[in-house]
Design an enzyme around this catalytic site. Structure first.
Site, short mmCIF file in Angstrom:
data_model
loop_
_atom_site.label_atom_id
_atom_site.label_comp_id
_atom_site.label_asym_id
_atom_site.label_seq_id
_atom_site.Cartn_x
_atom_site.Cartn_y
_atom_site.Cartn_z
N GLU A 261 0.90 -1.16 0.00
CA GLU A 261 0.00 0.00 0.00
C GLU A 261 0.93 1.19 0.00
OE1 GLU A 261 -3.12 -0.38 -0.21
OE2 GLU A 261 -3.15 -2.53 0.19
N CYS A 300 -2.34 8.42 3.73
CA CYS A 300 -2.19 7.86 2.38
C CYS A 300 -3.43 8.15 1.55
CB CYS A 300 -1.97 6.36 2.48
SG CYS A 300 -3.23 5.54 3.46
P1 NAP Z 1 8.90 4.44 3.93
O1 NAP Z 1 10.07 5.28 4.15
O2 NAP Z 1 8.71 3.82 2.61
O3 NAP Z 1 8.93 3.34 5.08
C1 NAP Z 1 7.89 2.43 5.24
C2 NAP Z 1 8.36 1.26 6.08
O4 NAP Z 1 9.32 0.50 5.35
C3 NAP Z 1 9.04 1.67 7.37
O5 NAP Z 1 8.61 0.80 8.41
C4 NAP Z 1 10.49 1.44 7.05
O6 NAP Z 1 11.23 1.19 8.21
C5 NAP Z 1 10.40 0.21 6.19
N1 NAP Z 1 11.58 -0.11 5.41
C6 NAP Z 1 12.40 0.72 4.74
N2 NAP Z 1 13.38 0.00 4.15
C7 NAP Z 1 13.17 -1.30 4.45
C8 NAP Z 1 13.86 -2.52 4.15
N3 NAP Z 1 14.95 -2.53 3.41
N4 NAP Z 1 13.37 -3.67 4.63
C9 NAP Z 1 12.27 -3.67 5.40
N5 NAP Z 1 11.60 -2.55 5.73
C10 NAP Z 1 12.03 -1.37 5.25
O7 NAP Z 1 7.55 5.23 4.21
P2 NAP Z 1 7.19 6.18 5.46
O8 NAP Z 1 7.98 7.42 5.30
O9 NAP Z 1 7.26 5.45 6.74
O10 NAP Z 1 5.66 6.45 5.17
C11 NAP Z 1 5.20 7.48 4.35
C12 NAP Z 1 4.72 6.94 3.03
O11 NAP Z 1 3.81 5.87 3.25
C13 NAP Z 1 3.95 7.97 2.24
O12 NAP Z 1 4.42 7.97 0.94
C14 NAP Z 1 2.50 7.49 2.29
O13 NAP Z 1 1.73 7.82 1.17
C15 NAP Z 1 2.66 6.02 2.41
N6 NAP Z 1 1.52 5.42 3.09
C16 NAP Z 1 0.67 4.63 2.39
C17 NAP Z 1 -0.42 4.06 3.02
C18 NAP Z 1 -1.39 3.17 2.28
O14 NAP Z 1 -2.20 2.50 2.90
N7 NAP Z 1 -1.36 3.16 0.99
C19 NAP Z 1 -0.64 4.27 4.38
C20 NAP Z 1 0.24 5.08 5.06
C21 NAP Z 1 1.32 5.66 4.41
P3 NAP Z 1 12.15 2.32 8.91
O15 NAP Z 1 11.26 3.38 9.42
O16 NAP Z 1 12.81 1.56 9.99
O17 NAP Z 1 13.07 2.79 7.83
#
Ligand code: NAP
Length: 699
Positions: A261, A300
């Site tokens: 997502e 999101c």
């Molecule tokens: P992100 O930087 O992509 O991180 C998301 C998750 O992935 C975090 O828990 C991060 O952990 C983890 N992660 C990163 N690299 C990884 C790896 N190599 N292996 C395993 N896990 C890894 O996103 P964010 O900044 O937290 O969230 C914001 C984004 O999420 C926005 O773009 C928003 O639109 C989107 N979002 C979408 C939805 C939906 O339902 N579609 C809902 C909420 C948010 P760490 O924090 O430890 O790096």
């Protein structure tokens, strides 16, 4: 808190060595910049945690039926409710206002309640889910096909974004748990301390079966190396991270199920009829401001593109500006009167401002708000600036050129929306589609023709559509609220995933398999009696009538084979006058015979079904408590005066209720005529006591 945030793995809390503290990631209060905690996974044995889920977690969940897991979900919801004040307090440190926390915490608890009740209503009280009907694969009925779902044998790894640490985790945990698949949750670092807090409440409640929920606080860079067929990953976060993770070999060729997502450039369309002064215009503006400001736009599902008739662009901008000025107070959520908090971290603030500048550089004109450091209400109630707080004021950009790629591609994950005009409904459809796949689009119109034209054009680009008008504006749950009973997820850029969606999300954690075999084998496998497998006519077997058996005594295949009853013209007329159903097929010989389906006057189908009840019933008080319905009723062969009918009633499925003293029995009912032709078939649903009442058993 101020220490290193613990993880919960292998059935115990785990914290890195104190020596790691210096290199651990610092997590700061979103409003004040004070240190909240540190996060590190250095030294954590991720492989053994995953194996613990696949062994201990699978075993303990495998001992429970769907309904037993569903009951536990409700108890977990109650345990969290009891201690939610602790969660609210921590939540304010993430920048969430009370309202934001309500969405996250109470919303998350609500997901558990919903899955608990859906699990008990829509899943059997067993471990195999049967999908769809029986496929007859041989003429004589000895070879059948059926689809079943069984749980995946591995671990559900849930990687979450920072914005909803409680709801975001629970929306994935609930369906995985219900399916019987153990969870390993990995929250995002900036707000992981709130996820740790709810996991702690659940662990302390003692409700979690061993290994059913583990928590990793901190990064897991080597995660995918340890995953294999039977495991699944549900990711929420940015599209770029999703793309990177999906490229892992274990996903590409190793059979690990991966859904994501991701960010999505959602739209909200104002219909051409919804001009200023209409209730739809007002509802549209109200919703747009709510989506920009709630959770400081870190949703999101937030509206990133307001798509409005060209003539209404100025009016919408003015109305949004006025509403923000009148109602929005930006500041520390702990201060009185604050309606919008900071972003989750100063890192996020800088990133959002960078994306706003990019939008501005690529055709957007800032018409509301600015990228300057805003004046905010501080924790002590005074107004001032806060260099350490992650504050951004609501920003709206106007795009004169609707084809600007940035408008449709750039996500500023904060209180930021763009507005663009359209000239025709077709153009509005094209603009929505330019988002490349979204979680949600809302449409404000009171004109069904506009709603149909827009919805049929844009549905394929969206996971969810909200049609907003004067009739539902007050009761609508809003553009930005995913609901546990409806699909949350969307095509294309939105990630293509399916996190929520009622029982669909449970099935996502299970494998669908087509099973071919004899009726006997399918009965054994599914726990549902299939026609052609062994049955026990009670009279022949010298057993009590099935209605005299409690749930504890009743067996699948227990059967009543009735005597027959002959239909007369007088019966038909009596029934017709008694019920008032004097339809010509029952009363007028010539007209009935002219009908393509009937040889002449025929018996009412409802007469036959009523007679069938009279033929199979055992009338005395006993364990059968009520008839709760009929399903799948089909009338096949008409019955004429002089014909006779008989019924076979067979116990098909027995579903004891976990929290009641009774359960449901589904009976297979088949009516045949004197020539053995099928007259009608249906399922009879009854509620039956689990045990004989003391008086009855004494007798
Ligand atoms: P992100 O930087 O992509 O991180 C998301 C998750 O992935 C975090 O828990 C991060 O952990 C983890 N992660 C990163 N690299 C990884 C790896 N190599 N292996 C395993 N896990 C890894 O996103 P964010 O900044 O937290 O969230 C914001 C984004 O999420 C926005 O773009 C928003 O639109 C989107 N979002 C979408 C939805 C939906 O339902 N579609 C809902 C909420 C948010 P760490 O924090 O430890 O790096």
């Amino acid at each position: 808190m101020n220490t290193i945030l613990p993880s919960y793995v292998n059935g115990a809390w785990w914290t890195p060595d104190a020596a790691v503290a210096a290199s651990a990631t610092e997590v700061l209060d979103a409003s004040t910049g004070e240190l909240v905690t540190r996060v590190s996974t250095e030294g954590l044995d991720l492989a053994s945690a995953l194996e613990y889920a696949r062994t201990t977690g699978q075993r303990s969940l495998g001992e429970l039926t769907f309904h037993q897991r569903a009951v536990l979900l409700k108890q977990m919801a109650l345990a969290l409710t009891e201690r939610k004040a602790e969660l609210y307090e921590l939540s304010s440190r993430t920048g969430a206002t009370k309202q934001d926390s309500w969405v996250d915490i109470d919303g998350g608890i609500g997901v558990l309640f919903t899955y608990s009740s859906k699990g008990r209503r829509e899943l059997p009280n067993s471990q195999v889910y049967v999908d769809g009907g029986v496929e007859q694969l041989s003429k004589d009925g000895s070879f059948l096909g059926r689809h079943i779902y069984t749980r995946l044998p591995g671990v559900a790894v849930q990687i979450n974004a920072f914005n909803f640490p409680v709801w975001g985790s629970l929306e994935k945990f609930a369906p995985a748990f219900l399916a019987g698949v153990p969870t390993l949750v990995k929250p995002a670092t900036p707000t992981g301390y709130l996820a740790e807090a709810f996991v702690r409440v659940l662990v302390e409640s003692g409700l979690l079966p061993d290994g059913s929920l583990q928590l990793v606080s901190g990064s897991v860079p080597d995660l995918f190396e340890h995953l294999r067929l039977g495991d699944l990953v549900s990711f929420t976060g940015s599209a770029s991270t999703a793309e990177r993770l999906r490229a892992n070999e274990s996903v590409q060729t190793g059979g690990v199920r991966f859904t994501s997502e991701t960010d999505s450039i959602n739209a909200s369309v104002l219909g051409p009829d919804a001009v200023a002064g209409t209730p739809e215009f007002d509802a549209y503006v109200k919703q747009l401001v709510a989506e920009m400001t709630s959770k400081a736009g870190q949703k999101c599902t937030a509206i990133r593109r307001a798509v409005v008739p060209a003539a209404s662009v100025d009016g919408v901008i003015d109305a949004v500006r006025t509403r923000i000025a009148e109602r929005m107070v930006l500041g520390d959520p702990r201060a009185e009167g604050v309606t919008m908090g900071p972003l989750a971290s100063t890192g996020q603030r800088d990133e959002v401002l960078r994306q706003v500048r990019r939008l501005a550089a690529e055709g957007g004109e800032i018409v509301i708000g600015s990228t300057e450091a805003p004046t905010v209400r501080l924790a002590d109630g005074t107004d001032g600036s806060s260099a350490d707080g992650a504050f951004v004021e609501p920003v709206m950009l106007r795009f004169a050129d609707a084809s600007s790629p940035a408008l449709h591609e750039v996500e500023a994950f904060g209180p930021v929306s763009s507005i663009v005009g359209y000239d025709s409904v077709d153009e509005a459809v094209r603009l929505v589609a330019r988002g490349g796949g979204s979680l949600v689009t809302s449409v404000a119109t009171h004109d069904p023709a506009v709603a149909v034209a827009l919805a049929s054009g844009i549905a394929a680009y969206n996971g969810r559509l909200l049609l907003l008008d004067r009739d539902d504006a007050r009761t609508s749950t809003g553009h930005g609220s995913p609901l546990p009973n409806l699909v949350h997820g969307g095509p294309g850029r939105a990630g293509g995933g399916e996190e929520l969606g009622g029982i669909r999300a449970v099935l996502h954690h299970m494998q669908r398999t087509a099973v071919q075999g004899s009726p006997e084998m399918l009965t054994a496998l599914t726990g549902v009696w299939h026609a052609g497998s062994a049955s026990t006519p009670y009279a022949e077997a010298g057993e009590p009538h099935p209605f005299r058996k409690s749930l504890a005594e009743l067996r699948i295949g227990d059967q009543v084979v009735s005597g027959s009853r002959t239909v007369t013209l007088e019966d038909i007329e009596t029934f017709a006058h008694f019920t008032g159903d004097t339809f010509y097929a029952h009363m007028d010989e010539a007209s009935a015979a002219a009908n393509p389906f009937f040889p002449g006057r025929v018996a009412h189908g409802y007469l036959l079904v009523s007679w069938a009840a009279g033929l199979f019933v055992d009338a005395a008080p006993g364990p059968v408590l009520a008839n709760s319905g009929l399903e799948n009723l089909r009338f096949v062969t008409p019955v004429s005066p002089g014909d006779s009918i008989r019924v076979e009633l067979t116990a098909k499925q027995i579903t004891p209720r976990e929290t009641d003293e009774y359960g449901e029995v589904r009976w297979d009912a088949v009516l045949r005529n004197q020539d053995d032709e099928l007259v009608a078939s249906y399922d009879v649903l009854t509620l039956v006591a689990k045990e004989q009442a003391p008086a009855a058993s004494a007798a």
